[in-house]
Motif scaffolding. Structure first.
Motif, PDB file in Angstrom:
ATOM      1  N   CYS A  31       0.859  -1.182   0.000  1.00  0.00           N
ATOM      2  CA  CYS A  31       0.000   0.000   0.000  1.00  0.00           C
ATOM      3  C   CYS A  31       0.896   1.232   0.000  1.00  0.00           C
ATOM      4  N   CYS A  32       0.658   2.132  -0.926  1.00  0.00           N
ATOM      5  CA  CYS A  32       1.525   3.302  -1.096  1.00  0.00           C
ATOM      6  C   CYS A  32       1.415   4.224   0.129  1.00  0.00           C
ATOM      7  N   PRO A  33       2.567   4.522   0.767  1.00  0.00           N
ATOM      8  CA  PRO A  33       2.511   5.412   1.931  1.00  0.00           C
ATOM      9  C   PRO A  33       2.386   6.887   1.530  1.00  0.00           C
ATOM     10  N   PHE A  34       2.406   7.189   0.217  1.00  0.00           N
ATOM     11  CA  PHE A  34       2.427   8.582  -0.208  1.00  0.00           C
ATOM     12  C   PHE A  34       1.096   9.072  -0.753  1.00  0.00           C
ATOM     13  N   HIS A  35       0.108   8.183  -0.827  1.00  0.00           N
ATOM     14  CA  HIS A  35      -1.253   8.645  -1.099  1.00  0.00           C
ATOM     15  C   HIS A  35      -2.209   7.723  -0.352  1.00  0.00           C
ATOM     16  N   ASP A  36      -3.459   8.125  -0.289  1.00  0.00           N
ATOM     17  CA  ASP A  36      -4.448   7.352   0.452  1.00  0.00           C
ATOM     18  C   ASP A  36      -4.773   6.097  -0.348  1.00  0.00           C
ATOM     19  N   TYR A  50       7.749   2.150  -7.556  1.00  0.00           N
ATOM     20  CA  TYR A  50       6.864   2.901  -8.438  1.00  0.00           C
ATOM     21  C   TYR A  50       5.420   2.693  -8.009  1.00  0.00           C
ATOM     22  N   CYS A  51       4.674   3.794  -7.854  1.00  0.00           N
ATOM     23  CA  CYS A  51       3.276   3.687  -7.454  1.00  0.00           C
ATOM     24  C   CYS A  51       2.377   3.896  -8.665  1.00  0.00           C
ATOM     25  N   PHE A  52       1.549   2.902  -8.961  1.00  0.00           N
ATOM     26  CA  PHE A  52       0.638   3.001 -10.103  1.00  0.00           C
ATOM     27  C   PHE A  52      -0.525   3.938  -9.777  1.00  0.00           C
ATOM     28  N   GLY A  53      -0.719   4.249  -8.487  1.00  0.00           N
ATOM     29  CA  GLY A  53      -1.797   5.148  -8.094  1.00  0.00           C
ATOM     30  C   GLY A  53      -1.414   6.606  -8.260  1.00  0.00           C
ATOM     31  N   CYS A  54      -0.342   7.019  -7.600  1.00  0.00           N
ATOM     32  CA  CYS A  54       0.000   8.444  -7.593  1.00  0.00           C
ATOM     33  C   CYS A  54       1.251   8.752  -8.408  1.00  0.00           C
ATOM     34  N   GLY A  55       1.903   7.718  -8.946  1.00  0.00           N
ATOM     35  CA  GLY A  55       3.073   7.971  -9.798  1.00  0.00           C
ATOM     36  C   GLY A  55       4.363   8.205  -9.032  1.00  0.00           C
TER      37      GLY A  55
HETATM   38 ZN   LIG Z   1       0.939   6.343  -4.376  1.00  0.00          ZN
END
Ligand SMILES: [Zn+2]
Length: 196
Positions: A31-36, A50-55
């Motif tokens: 789970c990305c710690p840099f977006h919800d 690399y986060c596919f959610g927030c880039g």
């Molecule tokens: Zn993210």
């Protein structure tokens, strides 16, 4: 080898994420710690995340620095301490720096920081990305991470009270940070001379 290189060659983003208590799925997703993020959208690769959610993306130092809101250097120092990484024998500079007086320390810190500040300011303009999706130049990234901190420290050393100056110097001498910066500046100057 710099502390950055030593850390990056030893600690993968996955090792760091695990160490900092993030739960990682079998395929290296977290789970990305840099977006919800309710569902794991961040992939932890061998040498970058690399986060596919927030880039969000970057190396293990970037990951740690964003996670804790600290500079790249602080992140490298944290990882190096947490993972017991040796960055080689104390250098000649480190040995010399152990025997300096307070006034000498103050002059040294000021000189190294001013040199480094000039380099960073140059990089900030000369190495800035030419387009929004250009791969960022590591020198530009270093300038973004370090510029405010270095500028602030130079200002304190120039205009601060004697207490503030002492604080800055104490922090720079702690863990040999000033020696690290001194060697960093020296290397950058040597490299730019080679290019001429
Ligand atoms: Zn993210």
């Amino acid at each position: 080898m710099t502390i950055f290189e030593a850390v990056k060659s030893t600690v993968t983003p996955r090792m760091a994420a695990e160490h900092f208590g993030l739960s990682i799925s079998r395929n290296g997703m977290v789970c990305c710690p840099f977006h919800d993020d309710g569902h794991p959208s961040m992939k932890l690769n061998e040498d970058y995340f690399y986060c596919f959610g927030c880039g969000a993306k970057g190396d293990v130092i970037e990951f740690t620095s964003r996670l804790f809101g600290i500079t790249a250097l602080e992140a490298a120092q944290k990882l190096s301490a947490d993972f017991g990484i040796q960055t080689g024998k104390p250098s000649v500079l480190a040995k010399l720096n152990r025997h300096r007086t307070q006034a000498e320390n103050e002059r040294l810190c000021f000189r190294v920081l001013s040199d480094y500040l000039r380099i960073l300011e140059g990089w900030m303009t000369d190495c800035a990305p030419q387009s929004p999706d250009a791969e960022p130049d590591p020198r530009f990234a270093e300038a973004c991470h370090m510029l405010e901190y270095v500028k602030f420290s130079v200002e304190l050393l120039t205009e601060g009270t004697s207490e503030e100056r002492e604080d800055v110097i104490k922090n720079l001498l702690k863990d040999g940070q000033i020696t690290y910066l001194q060697e960093r500046v020296k290397r950058i100057k040597e490299e730019s001379n080679e290019q001429i």
